[in-house]
Design a protein around this motif. Structure first.
Motif, PDB file in Angstrom:
ATOM      1  N   CYS A 105      -6.500   0.370  -3.416  1.00  0.00           N
ATOM      2  CA  CYS A 105      -5.178   1.184  -3.514  1.00  0.00           C
ATOM      3  C   CYS A 105      -5.679   2.537  -4.674  1.00  0.00           C
ATOM      4  O   CYS A 105      -5.847   3.105  -4.743  1.00  0.00           O
ATOM      5  N   CYS A 108       0.576  -1.371   0.275  1.00  0.00           N
ATOM      6  CA  CYS A 108      -0.123   0.271  -0.126  1.00  0.00           C
ATOM      7  C   CYS A 108       1.036   1.212   0.033  1.00  0.00           C
ATOM      8  O   CYS A 108       0.395   2.259  -0.864  1.00  0.00           O
ATOM      9  N   ALA A 164      -7.609  -4.057   3.443  1.00  0.00           N
ATOM     10  CA  ALA A 164      -7.580  -4.773   2.344  1.00  0.00           C
ATOM     11  C   ALA A 164      -7.865  -6.614   4.081  1.00  0.00           C
ATOM     12  O   ALA A 164      -7.694  -7.247   3.477  1.00  0.00           O
ATOM     13  N   ILE A 224      -5.788   1.839   4.029  1.00  0.00           N
ATOM     14  CA  ILE A 224      -5.396   0.986   3.081  1.00  0.00           C
ATOM     15  C   ILE A 224      -5.330  -0.404   3.564  1.00  0.00           C
ATOM     16  O   ILE A 224      -5.702  -1.759   3.070  1.00  0.00           O
ATOM     17  N   ALA A 225      -3.895  -1.070   3.765  1.00  0.00           N
ATOM     18  CA  ALA A 225      -3.998  -2.337   5.010  1.00  0.00           C
ATOM     19  C   ALA A 225      -4.834  -2.498   5.620  1.00  0.00           C
ATOM     20  O   ALA A 225      -5.094  -4.277   5.200  1.00  0.00           O
ATOM     21  N   ALA A 237      -5.397  -5.342  -1.648  1.00  0.00           N
ATOM     22  CA  ALA A 237      -4.615  -4.536  -1.386  1.00  0.00           C
ATOM     23  C   ALA A 237      -4.543  -3.770  -2.819  1.00  0.00           C
ATOM     24  O   ALA A 237      -4.908  -2.500  -2.330  1.00  0.00           O
ATOM     25  N   ARG A 238      -3.407  -3.914  -3.995  1.00  0.00           N
ATOM     26  CA  ARG A 238      -3.779  -3.375  -4.351  1.00  0.00           C
ATOM     27  C   ARG A 238      -4.698  -2.778  -5.174  1.00  0.00           C
ATOM     28  O   ARG A 238      -5.136  -1.561  -5.597  1.00  0.00           O
ATOM     29  N   ALA A 247      -1.726   3.812   3.167  1.00  0.00           N
ATOM     30  CA  ALA A 247      -1.521   3.330   3.186  1.00  0.00           C
ATOM     31  C   ALA A 247      -2.342   1.951   4.502  1.00  0.00           C
ATOM     32  O   ALA A 247      -2.663   1.257   4.550  1.00  0.00           O
ATOM     33  N   SER A 304      -2.192  -9.498  -1.232  1.00  0.00           N
ATOM     34  CA  SER A 304      -1.412  -8.394  -2.116  1.00  0.00           C
ATOM     35  C   SER A 304      -2.612  -7.415  -3.191  1.00  0.00           C
ATOM     36  O   SER A 304      -2.719  -6.649  -3.310  1.00  0.00           O
TER      37      SER A 304
END
Lengths: 172, 136
Positions: A82, A36, A53, A49-50, A78-79, A46, A75
């Motif tokens: 983001c 993130c 996620a 969002i982390a 998370a991506r 970050a 991931s």
């Protein structure tokens, strides 16, 4: 619990065992945060969002078919989150320029370097952040994200050079 | 700045990242002794590396609190009756013995129906033969 493989933990989490998912959070929160931070270039975003996620992962864990690919799967979540955030903030560059300085940037050197990291293109920023978050192990990054080791090395080298250029204001 | 120095600066960036092969380190050390610019470049890159390390260490210190918050939030998700039933069903389905038993049941079902279908065809054949004889 520590000795259990990701596969076993994912299988247990799919059956609703919250402790198993908590163990996955302990194992991979750092990596998710690094992804993130690498994409967003901002610590507060970050963090949000982390955490988001990881919670989304908990709610969707039953959709994960390949239990041994948890880190890759989380991931990706998370991506995507983001990217959604970046889309919401349409004019990213303008917004980044207006962001307040982070509380842990105590001196101007840190301010400069943080600003320069944000200016790096995403394809270089992400591997660089992962590198410093993963005990400077290029091999681990390549393994975790299933990309070639040479590609990771070359991106980190390029990121380092561009960062130097941004910090010193000159080529190389 | 010569092309040779450009090449060495690339290698210095790799050296600091720890990705340069050992066989190439000696050549860099020798070049640095002759080239002040490259030696200075290495020092600056090392200083930047240290800054980055400290910066990311700072970010990392707060991660424990963040992950604890996530774990706490997960604990707050209460399971509904529907979730509990689905979880119980999934647990049963995931059991390898149950999977084997289900496979055996499917095979038995198919075999049973296959035999029935064959018998039915034979009966039909006999009926058709009888009809043909009657017609004659």
């Amino acid at each position: 619990m520590d000795e259990r493989s990701d596969k076993k933990l994912v299988t247990a989490a799919k059956r609703g065992q919250k402790e198993a998912y908590a163990e996955l959070v302990k194992r991979y929160y750092r990596d998710v945060f690094a992804v993130c931070l690498g994409i967003l270039g901002n610590v507060d975003d970050a963090e949000d969002i982390a955490q988001d996620a990881m919670l989304t992962g908990f709610l969707k864990i039953r959709k994960l078919h390949k239990a041994d690919r948890f880190i890759w799967w989380i991931s990706q979540i998370a991506r995507n989150l983001c990217i959604d955030l970046l889309r919401r903030k349409k004019h990213v560059k303008t917004i980044l320029a207006e962001l307040p300085l982070q509380s842990n940037q105590k001196n101007s050197q840190n301010q400069d370097i943080h600003k320069s990291i944000r200016q790096l293109p995403l394809e270089l920023r992400l591997p660089l952040v992962m590198y410093y978050f993963d005990n400077k192990s290029t091999k681990k990054i390549a393994e975790k994200f299933q990309i070639s080791h040479s590609s990771v090395c070359s991106k980190i080298k390029e990121a380092r050079k561009q960062l130097h250029k941004l910090l010193t204001g000159r080529e190389k | 700045m010569s092309n040779k120095c450009d090449n060495f600066k690339d290698k210095i960036a790799e050296l600091i990242s720890g990705t340069l092969p050992d066989s190439e380190i000696k050549a860099i050390q020798e070049h640095k002794q002759q080239c002040k610019d490259c030696a200075e470049f290495e020092q600056v890159l090392r200083a930047e590396d240290e800054l980055l390390t400290n910066l990311f260490d700072g970010f990392g210190r707060d991660l424990q609190r963040q992950q604890d918050e996530v774990i706490k939030a997960i604990g707050c998700f209460s399971s509904t009756a529907k979730d509990r039933i689905l979880t119980a069903i999934r647990t049963i389905i995931d059991n390898p013995v149950v999977k084997l038993a289900a496979a055996a049941a499917v095979i038995a079902f198919i075999t049973f129906n296959y035999v029935r279908a064959i018998n039915w065809l034979h009966e039909l054949e006999r009926f058709m033969d009888t009809c043909a004889v009657t017609m004659k």
